[in-house]
Every structure is written in structure tokens, then in C-alpha cells.
Write a protein that holds these residues in place. Structure first.
Motif, mmCIF file in Angstrom:
data_model
loop_
_atom_site.group_PDB
_atom_site.id
_atom_site.type_symbol
_atom_site.label_atom_id
_atom_site.label_comp_id
_atom_site.label_asym_id
_atom_site.label_seq_id
_atom_site.Cartn_x
_atom_site.Cartn_y
_atom_site.Cartn_z
ATOM 1 N N LYS A 28 0.844 -1.208 0.000
ATOM 2 C CA LYS A 28 0.000 0.000 0.000
ATOM 3 C C LYS A 28 0.877 1.255 0.000
ATOM 4 O O LYS A 28 0.580 2.225 -0.697
ATOM 5 N N ALA A 29 1.980 1.226 0.753
ATOM 6 C CA ALA A 29 2.913 2.362 0.785
ATOM 7 C C ALA A 29 3.525 2.585 -0.594
ATOM 8 O O ALA A 29 3.681 3.727 -1.032
ATOM 9 N N ARG A 30 3.865 1.490 -1.274
ATOM 10 C CA ARG A 30 4.415 1.611 -2.645
ATOM 11 C C ARG A 30 3.393 2.254 -3.590
ATOM 12 O O ARG A 30 3.740 3.105 -4.402
ATOM 13 N N GLN A 31 2.137 1.847 -3.461
ATOM 14 C CA GLN A 31 1.091 2.410 -4.319
ATOM 15 C C GLN A 31 0.929 3.914 -4.074
ATOM 16 O O GLN A 31 0.838 4.700 -5.023
ATOM 17 N N VAL A 32 0.907 4.301 -2.810
ATOM 18 C CA VAL A 32 0.745 5.724 -2.477
ATOM 19 C C VAL A 32 1.940 6.512 -2.985
ATOM 20 O O VAL A 32 1.788 7.584 -3.596
ATOM 21 N N ILE A 36 2.006 9.550 -5.716
ATOM 22 C CA ILE A 36 2.511 10.878 -5.354
ATOM 23 C C ILE A 36 3.659 11.286 -6.258
ATOM 24 O O ILE A 36 3.724 12.417 -6.741
ATOM 25 N N ARG A 37 4.586 10.372 -6.485
ATOM 26 C CA ARG A 37 5.802 10.685 -7.260
ATOM 27 C C ARG A 37 5.580 10.623 -8.765
ATOM 28 O O ARG A 37 6.379 11.155 -9.526
ATOM 29 N N GLY A 38 4.560 9.932 -9.203
ATOM 30 C CA GLY A 38 4.281 9.843 -10.632
ATOM 31 C C GLY A 38 5.209 8.887 -11.350
ATOM 32 O O GLY A 38 5.428 9.011 -12.552
ATOM 33 N N ARG A 39 5.772 7.928 -10.618
ATOM 34 C CA ARG A 39 6.627 6.915 -11.247
ATOM 35 C C ARG A 39 6.399 5.580 -10.557
ATOM 36 O O ARG A 39 6.024 5.525 -9.390
ATOM 37 N N ALA A 40 6.675 4.502 -11.304
ATOM 38 C CA ALA A 40 6.387 3.161 -10.788
ATOM 39 C C ALA A 40 7.453 2.679 -9.801
ATOM 40 O O ALA A 40 7.144 1.994 -8.833
ATOM 41 N N ASP A 41 8.705 3.024 -10.063
ATOM 42 C CA ASP A 41 9.787 2.508 -9.222
ATOM 43 C C ASP A 41 10.063 3.453 -8.051
ATOM 44 O O ASP A 41 10.673 4.511 -8.219
#
Length: 186
Positions: A28-32, A36-41
Motif C-alpha cells: 500500500k505504501a508503494r502504491q501511495v 505521489i511521485r508519478g513513477r512506478a519505481d
């Protein structure tokens, strides 16, 4: 109305990535973070946050540790003095103060309050622009000195001028100067 808008808007805010990682909700933290950052990695940022969470072990005893007593005291004194400057009186009772000083029209009192709010917004933006150039401490000293002088001026005008147009204009000027310096400093 603004509080209602803020409340409803906050219902749609995601939990912070740091909070989610502290609760072991990594995916969930990765998804948020990705949103927010606009990037997948965002793996590197997730790792940094997890590392900071492992290092961050403290409690009330850490806060009251001998090395934190001075900074804690300074922070508390600044917060208390900030409230004792009278900002709440100026902001919340501006129309009443202005009408008692001699503005006979409620419309004029309310428009003056809008002017006070505008000055606060403008000079808060000025302070944000200056903080890295001038420094926090210097802005705090300048703002506090200006607030003190404005408070003395407001007291003098209230005591030495009769209620009327002159006192009203002087009180409004003092309030605007007060807000200007308050936005810069305390």
C-alpha cells in the motif's frame, strides 16, 4: 465553510507512506508513493523510509533527555509567546475592534478584515521567500520586534485618541502593521 471543505477533502487523502510502512503495509505504501511521485519505481524511497523507521526509536524519555531540554524549552517559549502576542484577538475580533474604534459601517469593518487577511497571506509568502536568505532566527526577531511595536502603537492609539475616524484609521494601520510583522516572524 472552509473547515467543512478541509474536512471533506481530508477524507480522500491517502495515509502517508511512512505511516503505512510503520504498520507493515509495504505494498500500500508503494502504491501511495507511486501515485505521489508519478513513477512506478519507488523502491529506493521505500528502503530509505524503512531504514529511517528502524533508526527511529524514541519515546517521552528521549524527548526529555538532557540534550533536548534547551531546544524543547526554546520551542515551547516561542509557541507560548506566539499566542501571547494577541494574534487571536486581532484575527477573530478585527471587525468588532474596528467598529469600536470608530468605523461606523459594518461593511467597512468587514472589508478591513479582508484587508488584514490579505496582508497576512502576502507577507507569509514574503517570509517563505526570505527564510532561506535571511534565516529563521533573524525573521523571528524582526517579526517579534515589529509585533511589539505594533502592539504598543495600538495601545497608545486606543488610550490617547478619541473614538472616531482618526482613531479608526490609526487602529486599522496598527493592525495591518501588526499582521505584516506577525506573518514575517512569530
Amino acid at each position: 465553510l472552509p473547515n467543512s471543505i478541509l474536512f471533506v477533502s481530508m477524507l480522500f487523502l491517502p495515509e502517508s507512506p511512512r505511516f503505512l510502512l510503520a504498520k507493515n503495509k509495504v505494498e500500500k505504501a508503494r502504491q501511495v508513493l507511486s501515485r505521489i511521485r508519478g513513477r512506478a519505481d519507488v523502491s529506493e524511497e521505500v528502503s530509505r523510509i524503512q531504514h529511517s523507521l528502524q533508526r527511529a526509536h524514541g519515546g517521552w524519555s528521549t524527548l526529555f533527555n538532557r540534550r533536548f531540554i534547551f531546544p524543547l524549552t526554546v520551542a515551547l517559549v516561542i509557541a507560548v509567546c506566539n499566542q501571547l502576542t494577541g494574534i487571536n484577538v486581532i484575527l477573530q475580533y478585527a471587525p468588532t475592534l474596528l467598529s469600536k474604534a470608530g468605523f461606523t459601517s459594518n461593511t467597512v469593518s468587514m472589508m478591513s478584515s479582508i484587508g488584514i487577511g490579505s496582508v497576512q497571506v502576502i507577507f507569509t509568502l514574503v517570509a517563505i521567500a526570505l527564510i532561506d536568505v535571511v534565516g529563521r532566527c533573524r525573521l523571528l526577531v524582526i517579526g517579534t520586534a515589529g509585533v511589539l511595536i505594533a502592539n504598543l502603537f495600538l495601545g497608545y492609539c486606543s488610550a490617547h485618541y478619541a473614538v472616531g475616524a482618526i482613531q479608526a484609521k490609526l487602529i486599522l494601520t496598527g493592525m495591518l502593521v501588526y499582521i505584516l510583522f506577525y506573518a514575517i516572524g512569530p
